[in-house]
Design a protein around this motif. Sequence first.
Motif, PDB file in Angstrom:
ATOM      1  N   LEU A 112      -8.421   8.307  13.382  1.00  0.00           N
ATOM      2  CA  LEU A 112      -7.430   7.540  14.136  1.00  0.00           C
ATOM      3  C   LEU A 112      -7.419   8.012  15.582  1.00  0.00           C
ATOM      4  CD1 LEU A 112      -4.493   7.515  11.559  1.00  0.00           C
ATOM      5  CD2 LEU A 112      -5.836   5.534  12.273  1.00  0.00           C
ATOM      6  N   ASP A 113      -7.341   7.074  16.514  1.00  0.00           N
ATOM      7  CA  ASP A 113      -7.307   7.399  17.940  1.00  0.00           C
ATOM      8  C   ASP A 113      -5.978   8.091  18.257  1.00  0.00           C
ATOM      9  OD1 ASP A 113      -7.158   7.431  20.719  1.00  0.00           O
ATOM     10  OD2 ASP A 113      -8.166   5.498  20.933  1.00  0.00           O
ATOM     11  N   PRO A 114      -6.020   9.364  18.700  1.00  0.00           N
ATOM     12  CA  PRO A 114      -4.764  10.093  18.944  1.00  0.00           C
ATOM     13  C   PRO A 114      -3.954   9.528  20.098  1.00  0.00           C
ATOM     14  CG  PRO A 114      -6.635  11.369  19.743  1.00  0.00           C
ATOM     15  CD  PRO A 114      -7.196  10.210  18.995  1.00  0.00           C
ATOM     16  N   THR A 115      -4.573   8.692  20.940  1.00  0.00           N
ATOM     17  CA  THR A 115      -3.871   8.130  22.098  1.00  0.00           C
ATOM     18  C   THR A 115      -3.236   6.777  21.797  1.00  0.00           C
ATOM     19  OG1 THR A 115      -5.811   6.956  22.977  1.00  0.00           O
ATOM     20  CG2 THR A 115      -5.536   9.272  23.611  1.00  0.00           C
ATOM     21  N   LYS A 116      -3.456   6.247  20.599  1.00  0.00           N
ATOM     22  CA  LYS A 116      -2.916   4.939  20.242  1.00  0.00           C
ATOM     23  C   LYS A 116      -1.800   5.062  19.223  1.00  0.00           C
ATOM     24  CE  LYS A 116      -6.845   1.817  20.946  1.00  0.00           C
ATOM     25  NZ  LYS A 116      -7.736   0.857  20.271  1.00  0.00           N
ATOM     26  N   ARG A 117      -0.800   4.214  19.369  1.00  0.00           N
ATOM     27  CA  ARG A 117       0.229   4.138  18.343  1.00  0.00           C
ATOM     28  C   ARG A 117      -0.383   3.544  17.066  1.00  0.00           C
ATOM     29  NH1 ARG A 117       5.336   4.803  20.780  1.00  0.00           N
ATOM     30  NH2 ARG A 117       5.284   4.532  23.053  1.00  0.00           N
ATOM     31  N   ILE A 118       0.219   3.869  15.956  1.00  0.00           N
ATOM     32  CA  ILE A 118      -0.293   3.425  14.653  1.00  0.00           C
ATOM     33  C   ILE A 118      -0.413   1.905  14.600  1.00  0.00           C
ATOM     34  CG2 ILE A 118       0.247   3.302  12.190  1.00  0.00           C
ATOM     35  CD1 ILE A 118      -0.756   6.070  13.265  1.00  0.00           C
ATOM     36  N   GLY A 119       0.603   1.211  15.071  1.00  0.00           N
ATOM     37  CA  GLY A 119       0.569  -0.248  15.042  1.00  0.00           C
ATOM     38  C   GLY A 119      -0.577  -0.825  15.847  1.00  0.00           C
ATOM     39  N   ASP A 120      -0.865  -0.222  16.994  1.00  0.00           N
ATOM     40  CA  ASP A 120      -1.967  -0.707  17.832  1.00  0.00           C
ATOM     41  C   ASP A 120      -3.315  -0.494  17.149  1.00  0.00           C
ATOM     42  OD1 ASP A 120      -0.265  -1.540  19.825  1.00  0.00           O
ATOM     43  OD2 ASP A 120      -0.331   0.393  20.885  1.00  0.00           O
ATOM     44  N   SER A 121      -3.463   0.637  16.431  1.00  0.00           N
ATOM     45  CA  SER A 121      -4.721   0.905  15.731  1.00  0.00           C
ATOM     46  C   SER A 121      -4.980  -0.135  14.653  1.00  0.00           C
ATOM     47  CB  SER A 121      -4.691   2.314  15.119  1.00  0.00           C
ATOM     48  OG  SER A 121      -4.739   3.298  16.122  1.00  0.00           O
ATOM     49  N   LYS A 158       5.327   2.560  15.521  1.00  0.00           N
ATOM     50  CA  LYS A 158       5.535   3.017  16.892  1.00  0.00           C
ATOM     51  C   LYS A 158       5.131   4.479  17.094  1.00  0.00           C
ATOM     52  CE  LYS A 158       9.409  -0.191  17.456  1.00  0.00           C
ATOM     53  NZ  LYS A 158      10.873  -0.316  17.634  1.00  0.00           N
ATOM     54  N   GLN A 159       4.760   5.165  16.008  1.00  0.00           N
ATOM     55  CA  GLN A 159       4.417   6.583  16.101  1.00  0.00           C
ATOM     56  C   GLN A 159       2.928   6.774  16.386  1.00  0.00           C
ATOM     57  OE1 GLN A 159       6.140   7.830  12.235  1.00  0.00           O
ATOM     58  NE2 GLN A 159       7.528   9.124  13.419  1.00  0.00           N
ATOM     59  N   TYR A 160       2.596   8.027  16.768  1.00  0.00           N
ATOM     60  CA  TYR A 160       1.211   8.429  16.998  1.00  0.00           C
ATOM     61  C   TYR A 160       0.706   9.211  15.787  1.00  0.00           C
ATOM     62  CZ  TYR A 160       1.803   7.047  21.872  1.00  0.00           C
ATOM     63  OH  TYR A 160       2.023   6.331  23.019  1.00  0.00           O
ATOM     64  N   HIS A 162      -0.425  12.163  15.307  1.00  0.00           N
ATOM     65  CA  HIS A 162       0.015  13.546  15.121  1.00  0.00           C
ATOM     66  C   HIS A 162       1.424  13.647  14.549  1.00  0.00           C
ATOM     67  CE1 HIS A 162       1.941  12.781  19.081  1.00  0.00           C
ATOM     68  NE2 HIS A 162       2.816  13.688  18.677  1.00  0.00           N
ATOM     69  N   GLU A 163       2.151  12.533  14.535  1.00  0.00           N
ATOM     70  CA  GLU A 163       3.508  12.535  13.997  1.00  0.00           C
ATOM     71  C   GLU A 163       3.541  12.240  12.499  1.00  0.00           C
ATOM     72  OE1 GLU A 163       6.558  10.919  17.033  1.00  0.00           O
ATOM     73  OE2 GLU A 163       4.728   9.749  17.411  1.00  0.00           O
ATOM     74  N   LEU A 164       2.388  11.981  11.905  1.00  0.00           N
ATOM     75  CA  LEU A 164       2.311  11.641  10.488  1.00  0.00           C
ATOM     76  C   LEU A 164       1.631  12.750   9.707  1.00  0.00           C
ATOM     77  CD1 LEU A 164       1.194   7.892  10.598  1.00  0.00           C
ATOM     78  CD2 LEU A 164       3.492   8.845  10.785  1.00  0.00           C
ATOM     79  N   SER A 165       1.966  12.869   8.438  1.00  0.00           N
ATOM     80  CA  SER A 165       1.282  13.814   7.558  1.00  0.00           C
ATOM     81  C   SER A 165      -0.110  13.286   7.226  1.00  0.00           C
ATOM     82  CB  SER A 165       2.075  13.993   6.261  1.00  0.00           C
ATOM     83  OG  SER A 165       2.037  12.797   5.489  1.00  0.00           O
ATOM     84  N   GLY A 166      -0.946  14.142   6.619  1.00  0.00           N
ATOM     85  CA  GLY A 166      -2.295  13.722   6.247  1.00  0.00           C
ATOM     86  C   GLY A 166      -2.284  12.533   5.308  1.00  0.00           C
ATOM     87  N   GLY A 167      -1.387  12.535   4.336  1.00  0.00           N
ATOM     88  CA  GLY A 167      -1.301  11.421   3.400  1.00  0.00           C
ATOM     89  C   GLY A 167      -0.875  10.129   4.071  1.00  0.00           C
ATOM     90  N   MET A 168       0.051  10.243   5.021  1.00  0.00           N
ATOM     91  CA  MET A 168       0.485   9.047   5.749  1.00  0.00           C
ATOM     92  C   MET A 168      -0.655   8.458   6.572  1.00  0.00           C
ATOM     93  SD  MET A 168       4.228  10.267   7.103  1.00  0.00           S
ATOM     94  CE  MET A 168       5.598  10.555   5.984  1.00  0.00           C
ATOM     95  N   LYS A 169      -1.434   9.334   7.227  1.00  0.00           N
ATOM     96  CA  LYS A 169      -2.564   8.852   8.021  1.00  0.00           C
ATOM     97  C   LYS A 169      -3.603   8.162   7.141  1.00  0.00           C
ATOM     98  CE  LYS A 169      -2.838  12.874  10.224  1.00  0.00           C
ATOM     99  NZ  LYS A 169      -3.120  13.968  11.171  1.00  0.00           N
ATOM    100  N   GLN A 170      -3.808   8.682   5.926  1.00  0.00           N
ATOM    101  CA  GLN A 170      -4.756   8.042   5.027  1.00  0.00           C
ATOM    102  C   GLN A 170      -4.295   6.643   4.663  1.00  0.00           C
ATOM    103  OE1 GLN A 170      -7.800   8.066   4.417  1.00  0.00           O
ATOM    104  NE2 GLN A 170      -8.161   9.574   2.835  1.00  0.00           N
ATOM    105  N   ARG A 171      -3.003   6.462   4.463  1.00  0.00           N
ATOM    106  CA  ARG A 171      -2.477   5.148   4.138  1.00  0.00           C
ATOM    107  C   ARG A 171      -2.623   4.177   5.319  1.00  0.00           C
ATOM    108  NH1 ARG A 171       3.228   6.713   1.582  1.00  0.00           N
ATOM    109  NH2 ARG A 171       2.749   8.766   2.432  1.00  0.00           N
ATOM    110  N   VAL A 172      -2.491   4.703   6.544  1.00  0.00           N
ATOM    111  CA  VAL A 172      -2.703   3.875   7.728  1.00  0.00           C
ATOM    112  C   VAL A 172      -4.145   3.360   7.758  1.00  0.00           C
ATOM    113  CG1 VAL A 172      -2.838   3.900  10.253  1.00  0.00           C
ATOM    114  CG2 VAL A 172      -0.894   4.968   9.097  1.00  0.00           C
TER     115      VAL A 172
END
Length: 549
Positions: A112-121, A158-160, A162-172
Amino acid sequence: MSAQQTPSPAPVLDVRGLSVGYGGGRGGTTQVTHEISFSVAPGEILALVGESGSGKTTTAQAAINLLPQGGQVLAGSIALDGEDVTDASASRWRSLRGRRVGLVPQDPGGSLDPTKRIGDSIAEAFRIHRAAPRRILADRVVELLERVGLDDPVRRAKQYPHELSGGMKQRVLIAGAIALGPGLLIADEPTSALDVTVQRRIMELLDDLRRESGTGILLVTHDLALAGEAADRVLVLQGGRVQEEGTSEVVLGNPTAEYTRRLLADAPTLATPVHRVARTEADRAPDEAPVLAVSDLTVEFGGGFLTRTPVFRAVDGVSFAIPRGTTHALVGESGSGKTTTARAVAAFQGAASGSVTLLGQDVLALRGPARRALRRQVQLVYQNPFGSLDPRQTILESVLEPLTNFGLEASPGARREHAVAALERVSLPAALHRRRPRELSGGQRQRVAIARAIVLHPELLILDEATSALDVTVQAEILRLLDDLQRERGMTYLVISHDLAVVRQIADTVTVLRRGRTVEQGTTAEIFASPQQDYTRDLIASIPGGVHP
């Protein structure tokens, strides 16, 4: 063919005789997979299983032209929906990825791009393929985040990263992969970073996709129990070669290959007998202080004057103690506060209140040289091995570095011997010592991280999902290694894990966390034999391939 019969639909993916190699320079080309053939039909789940380095991920990457630098298809053919894409152009592949085939990569932290919000990715796929009007993009993103089980999807968008746990990022990542409803989904260890309840929801989601939309799924996994429950067929790989293939019931229920039988024997489940003799609070001497004592720990984020964000309490009054030579496990869903608690123990995270006492020292009060000295006594093995290793260093240099930093061993030669011994203890042969992290599989990188931690002989080892990226055979070796080290040196472990089958094998005591609070606590035998809370019972019942209370 009779009038009543209809032809079988063409496979969404058809791979024939695929051989892949790396290199091509002066050192020549090293072939890593050998004439692999398989197909994925619409609405079917095919699982690729095998040890780290067996060729699972390489095969999946080759199928969609995403081999890393130096990788090349040496022979064979690849077809998507009947279209031969073996030699397709880069522009053609850009039009295929996302719309015709989606990918859920293995490493959520690096994808995931650390400079982008989750929604934008997530919205990026819609923009690239012009698949939805701008006015409804935000609603589509929220729907996807909700579908993959993320709480408060409007806030998450709206989050980036780094604000999510590993499991949350996997779901994204899964939400992004399914955004355009592709006919083929390649899922490379899609649940390895997820707790068991979210794992169950994700696999149910994938099952819904294949039933409702006819999506074919190529599932790359080291979790044999998951493959057995989720997949229609299983392909077993070893050393880049097919060992056996068939329905999941036949391959995993009555395997013909000795290699498959060994994989099954090494896979932990709740049915696996526990041979470990637990050492609990009652076993230690009356005057023996615990190595680690956590009391009423509270950790908060946000609430700053400049940010004007509300206070979020990630850890809320957690307490536990670990006697010397024992293993304590923190379990719970992603976002339950497990990793935040571990970071506070290792002095990487401050606290709003409470205390952390390690080897008689107040961890939260340490500063400067005193904190640095403590770091030799407590080592943390992270969930993401790729992010914790310097990409510029060879793996031997990575393991040598902490010895050099702390000035241990009398000479460079002695340090080298010590580092080599640590790598050998985690089953990494000398042939790999000069490689860099990008040249290793995910499981091999995790073994480097463990070697780097144990080389200092710490008093407390914190293992944050340390076996989640490992195949079952290497996982079994690592668990045996950890048990041996504990018996030999009296080492103490704090284990953070979503894999309750592993926890049952290695832990003496357990704390179950939910939303930062303790749900229940006790010996491992008590928690698994007679869980008192519905939440704990649900965690245990969610484990694939287990025998549940």
